[in-house]
Design a protein around this motif. Sequence first.
Motif, PDB file in Angstrom:
ATOM      1  N   ARG A   1     -12.619   2.797  -2.116  1.00 25.03           N
ATOM      2  CA  ARG A   1     -11.945   3.245  -0.887  1.00 25.03           C
ATOM      3  C   ARG A   1     -10.855   4.269  -1.176  1.00 25.03           C
ATOM      4  O   ARG A   1     -10.191   4.740  -0.253  1.00 25.03           O
ATOM      5  CB  ARG A   1     -11.330   2.040  -0.158  1.00 25.03           C
ATOM      6  CG  ARG A   1     -12.339   1.061   0.411  1.00 25.03           C
ATOM      7  CD  ARG A   1     -11.659   0.099   1.394  1.00 25.03           C
ATOM      8  NE  ARG A   1     -10.597  -0.675   0.784  1.00 25.03           N
ATOM      9  CZ  ARG A   1     -10.751  -1.886   0.249  1.00 25.03           C
ATOM     10  NH1 ARG A   1     -11.957  -2.447   0.249  1.00 25.03           N
ATOM     11  NH2 ARG A   1      -9.739  -2.539  -0.282  1.00 25.03           N
TER      12      ARG A   1
ATOM     13  N   ARG B   1     -11.912  -1.752  -3.678  1.00 22.58           N
ATOM     14  CA  ARG B   1     -10.617  -1.106  -3.427  1.00 22.58           C
ATOM     15  C   ARG B   1     -10.606   0.288  -4.058  1.00 22.58           C
ATOM     16  O   ARG B   1     -10.146   1.260  -3.448  1.00 22.58           O
ATOM     17  CB  ARG B   1      -9.502  -1.972  -4.028  1.00 22.58           C
ATOM     18  CG  ARG B   1      -8.113  -1.387  -3.859  1.00 22.58           C
ATOM     19  CD  ARG B   1      -7.034  -2.339  -4.374  1.00 22.58           C
ATOM     20  NE  ARG B   1      -5.734  -1.701  -4.204  1.00 22.58           N
ATOM     21  CZ  ARG B   1      -5.199  -0.877  -5.081  1.00 22.58           C
ATOM     22  NH1 ARG B   1      -5.831  -0.599  -6.209  1.00 22.58           N
ATOM     23  NH2 ARG B   1      -4.025  -0.312  -4.850  1.00 22.58           N
TER      24      ARG B   1
ATOM     25  N   ARG C   1      -3.669   7.429  -8.809  1.00 26.89           N
ATOM     26  CA  ARG C   1      -4.490   6.430  -8.095  1.00 26.89           C
ATOM     27  C   ARG C   1      -5.971   6.567  -8.473  1.00 26.89           C
ATOM     28  O   ARG C   1      -6.868   6.676  -7.625  1.00 26.89           O
ATOM     29  CB  ARG C   1      -4.301   6.565  -6.587  1.00 26.89           C
ATOM     30  CG  ARG C   1      -2.859   6.395  -6.156  1.00 26.89           C
ATOM     31  CD  ARG C   1      -2.680   6.687  -4.684  1.00 26.89           C
ATOM     32  NE  ARG C   1      -3.227   5.632  -3.845  1.00 26.89           N
ATOM     33  CZ  ARG C   1      -2.603   4.500  -3.547  1.00 26.89           C
ATOM     34  NH1 ARG C   1      -1.393   4.282  -4.028  1.00 26.89           N
ATOM     35  NH2 ARG C   1      -3.153   3.604  -2.767  1.00 26.89           N
TER      36      ARG C   1
ATOM     37  N   GLU D   1      -8.116   3.674  -3.079  1.00 29.85           N
ATOM     38  CA  GLU D   1      -6.805   3.042  -3.125  1.00 29.85           C
ATOM     39  C   GLU D   1      -6.299   2.830  -4.541  1.00 29.85           C
ATOM     40  O   GLU D   1      -5.276   2.194  -4.746  1.00 29.85           O
ATOM     41  CB  GLU D   1      -6.860   1.707  -2.369  1.00 29.85           C
ATOM     42  CG  GLU D   1      -7.214   1.884  -0.896  1.00 29.85           C
ATOM     43  CD  GLU D   1      -7.406   0.554  -0.181  1.00 29.85           C
ATOM     44  OE1 GLU D   1      -6.985  -0.469  -0.736  1.00 29.85           O
ATOM     45  OE2 GLU D   1      -7.994   0.557   0.914  1.00 29.85           O
TER      46      GLU D   1
END
Length: 361
Positions: free
Chosen positions: A246, A243, A185, A248
């Motif tokens: 964060r 995103r 990720r 993610e």
Amino acid sequence: MNAKTPARSQRRAPSVADGRDARRDRDLLYGLYRQLWRVRHFEESIGRLNKQGKILGGVYSGRGQEAIVVGTIYGLRRDDKVAPVHRDMGAFLVKGMSARQMMSQIMARASAPSRGKDSWTHTGDLEIGVIGSTSMLASSMPIAAGVALAGRMLGRDSVAVCYFGEGSTARGDFHEALNFAGIHRIPCVWICENNQYAYSTPPALESAVPFYKKGEAYGMPSCAIDGNDVLEVYDTTMAAVERARRGEGGTFVECVTYRMDGHSEADQANYRDRAEVERWAEKDPIGRYRRYLLDHGFDEADLPEPPPDVVQEVRDAVEFAQNSPLPEGHEAAEDLFDESAGVTHWATPYPNYVRTPWLGR
């Protein structure tokens, strides 16, 4: 984010009408317009200089693709990293390298970041977050993944944005980088510049599936967008960047666009149909955006083609580079070692190695 091209009416375009800070939005809208022209005008100057024999090395025009580098970089922070490839000359300018620096690099002058020793495509500047590339397309992708991971390991919320052509999605580097990024990720936004040709090979002969589907295969949100619409590129990239910040993970964005020139200045691109070229010319990113701005509160006088300060900046860069000296011959043997760390020559493990006489050891 849906894995499809969002409808224009659903796009979240910053505008005065959406209730946000009107002054800031107008500045943003004009800032994007100015950067589009900055990239276009700079590259057009390069084309003219190349025809005059003043450019050393290859020229790979990004004409018609300006909305991608502008839309993806304009909203980034200085500590965010970008990994451009050979057709992303504009990425250097938008990220913060001066036009003088870039022109000196392209004309191989001693005043250039690499002191005239290498092609512009291989330069970078970590101070402003530009990662230099190699000639092997897609080779920057594992590096970008590593840079993004390093930022997270240092506790930062910076992101990396990595560029590649649709043809690169067939290379092993692409799959290795996305697999690693998907598993961990990693905060990296993957920008696939689908300009319809991998040199002379069209998409139908490049991939059995839509290119954005390859991002889905590695577990990340993926989409295809209009790469000639700078606002759509900007909004999509900023959503992906937030995103990533964060924690993610990454996003795969396929920007559908068109390479208006050949693969390089030496390529006449006779494998293309004239009607196809004319059809895409009507989708020119600058002309489209200008019409959008005229429909949203700007006047003709607000939108010069190109803006005078852009013309002056590029003219100054050309004059600066042309008046800068070429490197001296002996400089070719400098900057080879990290002399600040006490390294003045390479240590060879091979005792019979014949040292280079002109190095004096």
